[in-house]
Scaffold this active site. Structure first.
Site, PDB file in Angstrom:
ATOM      1  N   GLN A 187      -2.027   2.145   9.359  1.00  8.67           N
ATOM      2  CA  GLN A 187      -0.414   1.931   9.436  1.00  8.67           C
ATOM      3  C   GLN A 187       0.724   3.249  10.439  1.00  8.67           C
ATOM      4  O   GLN A 187       2.143   2.943   9.937  1.00  8.67           O
ATOM      5  CB  GLN A 187      -0.539   3.090   8.053  1.00  8.67           C
ATOM      6  CG  GLN A 187      -1.223   2.459   6.783  1.00  8.67           C
ATOM      7  CD  GLN A 187      -3.013   2.356   7.275  1.00  8.67           C
ATOM      8  OE1 GLN A 187      -3.584   2.873   8.058  1.00  8.67           O
ATOM      9  NE2 GLN A 187      -3.896   2.728   5.818  1.00  8.67           N
ATOM     10  N   ARG A 218      -7.172   0.411  -6.784  1.00 13.39           N
ATOM     11  CA  ARG A 218      -6.825   1.002  -5.978  1.00 13.39           C
ATOM     12  C   ARG A 218      -7.052   2.545  -5.876  1.00 13.39           C
ATOM     13  O   ARG A 218      -6.299   3.285  -7.043  1.00 13.39           O
ATOM     14  CB  ARG A 218      -5.932   1.604  -4.749  1.00 13.39           C
ATOM     15  CG  ARG A 218      -5.868   0.241  -4.025  1.00 13.39           C
ATOM     16  CD  ARG A 218      -5.637  -0.284  -2.390  1.00 13.39           C
ATOM     17  NE  ARG A 218      -5.697   1.318  -1.635  1.00 13.39           N
ATOM     18  CZ  ARG A 218      -5.500   1.347  -0.588  1.00 13.39           C
ATOM     19  NH1 ARG A 218      -4.552   1.155  -0.424  1.00 13.39           N
ATOM     20  NH2 ARG A 218      -6.067   2.396   0.159  1.00 13.39           N
ATOM     21  N   ARG A 233       0.851  -1.256  -0.361  1.00 13.02           N
ATOM     22  CA  ARG A 233       0.626  -0.043  -0.102  1.00 13.02           C
ATOM     23  C   ARG A 233       0.776   1.389   0.229  1.00 13.02           C
ATOM     24  O   ARG A 233       2.332   1.354   0.253  1.00 13.02           O
ATOM     25  CB  ARG A 233      -1.265   0.186   1.903  1.00 13.02           C
ATOM     26  CG  ARG A 233      -0.292  -0.403   2.272  1.00 13.02           C
ATOM     27  CD  ARG A 233       0.798   0.169   3.444  1.00 13.02           C
ATOM     28  NE  ARG A 233       0.253   1.508   2.515  1.00 13.02           N
ATOM     29  CZ  ARG A 233       1.072   2.493   3.492  1.00 13.02           C
ATOM     30  NH1 ARG A 233       2.568   2.192   4.121  1.00 13.02           N
ATOM     31  NH2 ARG A 233       0.709   3.645   3.859  1.00 13.02           N
ATOM     32  N   GLY A 234      -0.156   2.451  -0.132  1.00 13.25           N
ATOM     33  CA  GLY A 234       1.106   3.352  -0.629  1.00 13.25           C
ATOM     34  C   GLY A 234       1.407   3.836  -1.982  1.00 13.25           C
ATOM     35  O   GLY A 234       1.143   2.934  -2.119  1.00 13.25           O
ATOM     36  N   ALA A 235       0.731   5.534  -1.610  1.00 16.01           N
ATOM     37  CA  ALA A 235       0.325   5.080  -3.817  1.00 16.01           C
ATOM     38  C   ALA A 235       1.825   5.178  -4.354  1.00 16.01           C
ATOM     39  O   ALA A 235       1.951   4.137  -4.818  1.00 16.01           O
ATOM     40  CB  ALA A 235       0.005   7.315  -3.766  1.00 16.01           C
ATOM     41  N   ASN A 278      -5.139  12.787   0.945  1.00 14.54           N
ATOM     42  CA  ASN A 278      -4.247  11.499   1.782  1.00 14.54           C
ATOM     43  C   ASN A 278      -5.356  10.872   2.360  1.00 14.54           C
ATOM     44  O   ASN A 278      -6.132  11.240   2.545  1.00 14.54           O
ATOM     45  CB  ASN A 278      -3.657  12.346   2.278  1.00 14.54           C
ATOM     46  CG  ASN A 278      -1.903  11.371   2.702  1.00 14.54           C
ATOM     47  OD1 ASN A 278      -1.200  10.711   2.137  1.00 14.54           O
ATOM     48  ND2 ASN A 278      -1.954  11.744   4.063  1.00 14.54           N
ATOM     49  N   LYS A 279      -4.436  10.302   3.277  1.00  9.13           N
ATOM     50  CA  LYS A 279      -5.260   9.520   3.936  1.00  9.13           C
ATOM     51  C   LYS A 279      -6.490  10.186   4.585  1.00  9.13           C
ATOM     52  O   LYS A 279      -6.110  11.079   5.374  1.00  9.13           O
ATOM     53  CB  LYS A 279      -4.296   8.810   4.990  1.00  9.13           C
ATOM     54  CG  LYS A 279      -4.888   7.674   5.866  1.00  9.13           C
ATOM     55  CD  LYS A 279      -5.684   6.742   5.899  1.00  9.13           C
ATOM     56  CE  LYS A 279      -4.905   5.785   4.599  1.00  9.13           C
ATOM     57  NZ  LYS A 279      -6.056   5.049   3.677  1.00  9.13           N
ATOM     58  N   ASP A 316      -2.065  10.654  -1.699  1.00  9.17           N
ATOM     59  CA  ASP A 316      -2.381   9.895  -2.861  1.00  9.17           C
ATOM     60  C   ASP A 316      -2.098  10.743  -4.466  1.00  9.17           C
ATOM     61  O   ASP A 316      -2.386   9.783  -5.253  1.00  9.17           O
ATOM     62  CB  ASP A 316      -3.286   9.356  -2.364  1.00  9.17           C
ATOM     63  CG  ASP A 316      -3.030   7.853  -1.582  1.00  9.17           C
ATOM     64  OD1 ASP A 316      -2.243   8.263  -0.118  1.00  9.17           O
ATOM     65  OD2 ASP A 316      -3.235   6.338  -2.231  1.00  9.17           O
TER      66      ASP A 316
HETATM   67  O1  MRU Z   1      -4.252   3.692   2.315  1.00  7.94           O
HETATM   68  P1  MRU Z   1      -2.855   3.538   2.670  1.00  7.94           P
HETATM   69  O2  MRU Z   1      -2.351   2.664   3.206  1.00  7.94           O
HETATM   70  O3  MRU Z   1      -2.244   2.681   0.843  1.00  7.94           O
HETATM   71  O4  MRU Z   1      -2.645   5.156   2.839  1.00  7.94           O
HETATM   72  C1  MRU Z   1      -1.783   5.541   1.728  1.00  7.94           C
HETATM   73  C2  MRU Z   1      -1.421   7.507   2.352  1.00  7.94           C
HETATM   74  O5  MRU Z   1      -2.184   7.796   2.306  1.00  7.94           O
HETATM   75  C3  MRU Z   1      -0.111   7.270   2.426  1.00  7.94           C
HETATM   76  O6  MRU Z   1       0.314   8.727   2.797  1.00  7.94           O
HETATM   77  C4  MRU Z   1       0.339   7.967  -0.021  1.00  7.94           C
HETATM   78  O7  MRU Z   1      -0.010   7.031   0.137  1.00  7.94           O
HETATM   79  C5  MRU Z   1       1.705   8.758   0.264  1.00  7.94           C
HETATM   80  S1  MRU Z   1       2.424   6.487   0.259  1.00  7.94           S
HETATM   81  C6  MRU Z   1       4.019   8.007  -0.005  1.00  7.94           C
END
Ligand code: MRU
Length: 343
Positions: free
Chosen positions: A194, A89, A46-48, A245-246, A235
Site C-alpha cells: 500500500q 475484515r 481498503r483502509g478502515a 494498524n498495518k 484500524d
Molecule cells: O489492510 P489495509 O490496507 O486495509 O490496512 C490499512 C491500514 O492499516 C491503515 O493504516 C488504516 O486502515 C488507517 S487508514 C486511514
C-alpha cells in the site's frame, strides 16, 4: 488530488479500484451490496474509514433495492448484508461502527419506506462526515509538524483509505498547504504494498516530495537521523490507547522510541473501540499466498508455509499523541481519550 474513493451515484456505488493502482485509475460500479462485500474482501477498497464508508454504502444499496418491500423483508435483507459485511475484515473498527450506527437509526421504525430512506440518508451522512473529520484531523495534526520535517509514514492512511483527504496523509497535506517544506518517506509495506502503490501515488499527485523505501530501510534511516517524526493511521484504538494498524507499525514505533522521535497516530474517533480488551481484538489473517508472491509473481517455494497477519498492536507507551478530529490526545491515554470522546 484524487477523486473521492467511494461515491453514491443514483442507486449505484462507485469505488476506485485500489488493486489496479498505480498502473490504472479504474472505477468499479457496484450495483448491489454483494459487489461491495467482494470489493472489501479483495481489497479493491481498503483502509478502515473507507471500509466503514463502503459498509454504509452496501447497506444503502440493500435499502435502495428493497424500497416498496414490507418492513420485515427490508429488515431481513439489512441483517443479511450486515452479516456478510461483518465477516469481511475483522480488525477495522469503522466497519462495525458504521453497521451499528445505521442499524441503531432504524430500530423501532415501523414503516418499510421510512426504513429504506433512513438507511440511505444515514449512509450518506457517514460519507459526508468522514470528509469533514479528515479535514479537522489535518488541521489538528499539522500543529505538530514543523517546517523542514522529514516524516515517515507506513502503509496508506491517505485519501484512498478514507472517503477523501486521508488521516495521516491528511495531516501531511494540510501542513504542506500551510507552506511547510516537508518531505515524506513512504515505506513500501509488504505484502500488499500500500505504501509503494498508493501512498507515493497520492503524494506525487499533490506534488508533495516523497521517497519510497523498503520496509527494512527504516532502521538505517532512524540511525542516520533522517526521520524527524512518524505518522500512521489506525484500524482500531482501545480505551488505553493500544493501537492496531498495518503489520509492521509496531516495529516502526519501537524504532521511533529507540531514536527519540515522535510517533503519532492519526485517526477519527470512529476508530476507537472502548469496549474490547486486547484479548478480544481479532487480528485479521490473510492468505499465505500474498506473502509468497509480489504482484502475482511467485517469490517463494510453492510448498513453504507462510504467515500473513494483516495488522499488529502498538502499545500506548510508544505513541506520542493520537490526532483526532476533536483534538490531539496525549498520555495518560486512559484518562484523556475519555475526555476527548465525551466532547
Ligand atoms: O489492510 P489495509 O490496507 O486495509 O490496512 C490499512 C491500514 O492499516 C491503515 O493504516 C488504516 O486502515 C488507517 S487508514 C486511514
Amino acid at each position: 488530488m484524487l477523486p473521492k474513493t467511494i461515491e453514491w451515484a443514483d442507486g449505484k456505488v462507485k469505488i476506485i479500484d485500489q488493486s489496479k493502482l498505480p498502473q490504472k485509475l479504474e472505477i468499479i460500479e457496484c450495483e448491489d451490496a454483494d459487489r461491495i462485500v467482494k470489493a472489501i474482501v479483495k481489497m479493491e477498497i481498503r483502509g478502515a474509514p473507507a471500509i466503514g464508508a463502503a459498509a454504509a454504502m452496501a447497506l444503502a444499496l440493500t435499502a435502495y433495492k428493497s424500497r416498496g418491500e414490507t418492513r420485515e423483508v427490508i429488515m431481513r435483507r439489512i441483517w443479511e448484508t450486515a452479516e456478510k459485511l461483518r465477516r469481511t475484515r475483522p480488525t477495522a473498527r469503522n466497519l462495525f461502527w458504521a453497521i451499528e450506527r445505521i442499524i441503531s437509526r432504524i430500530e423501532g421504525e415501523k414503516d418499510g419506506k421510512r426504513i429504506a430512506e433512513k438507511v440511505i440518508q444515514e449512509a450518506l451522512r457517514i460519507m459526508r462526515e468522514d470528509i469533514e473529520i479528515n479535514m479537522r484531523i489535518g488541521e489538528n495534526g499539522a500543529k505538530l509538524i514543523e517546517d523542514g520535517d522529514t516524516i515517515l509514514t507506513y502503509c496508506n492512511a491517505g485519501s484512498l483509505a478514507t472517503v477523501y483527504y486521508g488521516t495521516a496523509l491528511g495531516v501531511i497535506r494540510t501542513a504542506w498547504k500551510q507552506g511547510k517544506k516537508i518531505k515524506v518517506v513512504a515505506a513500501e509495506t509488504r505484502p500488499k504494498l500500500q505504501g509503494a502503490r498508493l501512498t507515493t501515488y497520492e503524494l506525487m499527485m499533490d506534488k508533495i516530495p516523497v521517497t519510497l523505501v523498503t520496509d527494512n530501510t527504516i532502521g538505517l534511516l532512524m540511525q542516520r537521523g533522517v526521520i524527524d517524526k512518524v505518522i500512521v493511521g489506525a484500524d482500531r484504538i482501545l480505551k488505553d490507547g493500544t493501537t492496531y494498524n498495518k503489520i509492521g507499525t509496531y516495529m516502526v514505533a519501537v524504532l521511533a522510541e529507540k531514536h527519540g522521535k515522535p510517533f503519532y497516530v492519526a485517526a477519527p474517533t470512529t476508530t476507537f473501540d472502548l469496549k474490547s480488551t486486547r484479548r478480544e481484538v481479532e487480528i485479521e489473517e490473510r492468505s499465505p499466498e500474498e506473502v509468497k508472491e509480489i504482484c502475482g509473481c511467485k517469490i517463494a517455494p510453492e510448498e513453504v508455509p507462510a504467515l500473513n497477519y494483516a495488522f499488529d498492536m502498538t502499545p500506548p507507551e510508544y505513541i506520542s499523541a493520537i490526532i483526532t478530529e476533536k483534538g490531539n490526545i496525549y498520555p495518560p491515554y486512559r484518562e484523556n481519550i475519555m475526555k476527548i470522546l465525551c466532547l
